[in-house]
Write a protein that holds these residues in place. Sequence first.
Motif, PDB file in Angstrom:
ATOM      1  N   LEU A  44       0.849  -1.192   0.000  1.00 22.58           N
ATOM      2  CA  LEU A  44       0.000   0.000   0.000  1.00 22.58           C
ATOM      3  C   LEU A  44       0.883   1.240   0.000  1.00 22.58           C
ATOM      4  N   ALA A  45       0.422   2.293  -0.679  1.00 20.38           N
ATOM      5  CA  ALA A  45       1.083   3.600  -0.624  1.00 20.38           C
ATOM      6  C   ALA A  45       0.028   4.677  -0.808  1.00 20.38           C
ATOM      7  N   PHE A  46       0.056   5.682   0.052  1.00 18.90           N
ATOM      8  CA  PHE A  46      -0.878   6.810  -0.031  1.00 18.90           C
ATOM      9  C   PHE A  46      -0.095   8.014  -0.522  1.00 18.90           C
ATOM     10  N   THR A  53      -2.262   0.225  -4.606  1.00 17.92           N
ATOM     11  CA  THR A  53      -1.905  -1.129  -4.184  1.00 17.92           C
ATOM     12  C   THR A  53      -1.512  -1.950  -5.404  1.00 17.92           C
ATOM     13  N   HIS A  54      -1.088  -3.175  -5.156  1.00 15.32           N
ATOM     14  CA  HIS A  54      -0.807  -4.147  -6.218  1.00 15.32           C
ATOM     15  C   HIS A  54      -1.141  -5.519  -5.676  1.00 15.32           C
ATOM     16  N   ASN A  55      -1.240  -6.480  -6.559  1.00 16.83           N
ATOM     17  CA  ASN A  55      -1.475  -7.859  -6.143  1.00 16.83           C
ATOM     18  C   ASN A  55      -0.154  -8.568  -5.875  1.00 16.83           C
ATOM     19  N   ASP A  56      -0.276  -9.689  -5.201  1.00 13.13           N
ATOM     20  CA  ASP A  56       0.893 -10.480  -4.801  1.00 13.13           C
ATOM     21  C   ASP A  56       1.474 -11.212  -6.015  1.00 13.13           C
ATOM     22  N   SER A  57       2.343 -12.172  -5.754  1.00  8.76           N
ATOM     23  CA  SER A  57       3.104 -12.848  -6.794  1.00  8.76           C
ATOM     24  C   SER A  57       2.226 -13.421  -7.898  1.00  8.76           C
ATOM     25  N   LEU A  90       5.051  -1.650  -1.406  1.00  6.45           N
ATOM     26  CA  LEU A  90       5.261  -0.338  -1.995  1.00  6.45           C
ATOM     27  C   LEU A  90       5.904   0.572  -0.965  1.00  6.45           C
ATOM     28  N   ALA A  91       6.746   1.480  -1.432  1.00 10.53           N
ATOM     29  CA  ALA A  91       7.310   2.526  -0.582  1.00 10.53           C
ATOM     30  C   ALA A  91       7.336   3.812  -1.388  1.00 10.53           C
ATOM     31  N   LEU A  97       7.866   6.514  -6.335  1.00 12.72           N
ATOM     32  CA  LEU A  97       7.217   5.332  -5.794  1.00 12.72           C
ATOM     33  C   LEU A  97       8.119   4.144  -6.095  1.00 12.72           C
ATOM     34  N   TYR A  98       8.225   3.226  -5.134  1.00 11.59           N
ATOM     35  CA  TYR A  98       9.073   2.050  -5.282  1.00 11.59           C
ATOM     36  C   TYR A  98       8.216   0.792  -5.136  1.00 11.59           C
TER      37      TYR A  98
END
Length: 405
Positions: A44-46, A53-57, A90-91, A97-98
């Motif tokens: 998560l990143a705001f 967000t993104h999904n897992d593997s 996420l960072a 954004l990373y």
Amino acid sequence: MNFIQKILATVAFVSVAFFVSAQVEDPTVLVEELDQTISETSGLAFINGRLWTHNDSDGEPKIYCIDTTSGQVIGTKVIAGVTNEDWEDLAKDKTHLYIGNFGSVSSNLQILRIKIEDLENPALDTLVPRIIKFTYGNSDYPEADFSATNTRFDCEAMIAKDDTIFLFSKNWIDHKTYLYAIPNKANDFHTITPIDTLQLDYLVCGADYDYTSNTIALIGYTYDVSGSIPDSKPYITLLRNFEGNRFFSGTVETKDFSALSTKYSQTEGIAFRDYGRLWVTNEKYTRRLITIKSKLREFRITEPQQVNDPNTEPTFPEESDSDQIKDSKSDDKTFFPNPAHDILNVCLTEPYKIDIIDLKGVTVYKSHKESIGHTMVNVSFLPQGSYIARLITKDTTSEFKFIKL
């Protein structure tokens, strides 16, 4: 002072932290079930009023913007030229954004760096990342008895602070979290070793850093799949009152919130909404007759502390990519156009060969004979994304990054 010296100057290898009960209130469920598109929500990143967000593997190489009222996906960005091999977190900092592609034990550990100005550009549906590659320098990595639940180096959490990305390991063996540091510079390869450790009682699966309060939030869970129903207890830890990058030297505040209708949840996403509130998501889980929905929760931090003026958060300019390759001998080496659709033109007055390599290091085009003058290379067969064109002459080897549209 180089990067490693700077980090080690502020981090002790053995930290003595003061553990207290986390100053986090019981959560409020904001969304009972997230959009099915993001049921495997992980990082998560705001960023500037929008939650990503993104999904897992094995999910698609995309990031999704969430409506925090309905839980629906209201925006999607494709990340070009990469695979969601195991995206975990996420960072963010003020300018980038990373995306952490580092959940699995492999030789392709990556952090994808994206400009926030590109992320927020409505005209861009596809974003081209810069790549930070690394491997673990531990003498016992990879572990000989590697299995899904038998590793210490399975990082799934990261933050960006100052000019550095910090990773927190998900240690299945003894729950001792290893801290790693990587410069936030793209196109570099790093070998990393632990710079500090923290003993916790759970698996760290997500992290976020808030500059205003100088606070780090970790999230994760214990996980036992030996029974017919998984026994999972979620936890949140706040790291506060530390100096520099000695994150584990201040107060370490941990809260077990498994009794609050969250047991069995794989809580992996965490982001600061502001310095007094946190957003948390969990993955959807289905096993036999049990289904745990993916939800969005909010936690409030009691007595939040404002330490820094948010307007003073550092920014990091993007390193420039040249559209031409030049060396000290001449400036007649030219690649064009960039971005390229079907044809990449190469011009050089001395004999040369050209190779094209994707960002995984795989050679996708290789010339078998020398050329001289103007050559047109057909790149129409390449998927969209970023590539490296390697120009080889008798005396020099030069590399040039280009984008295939």
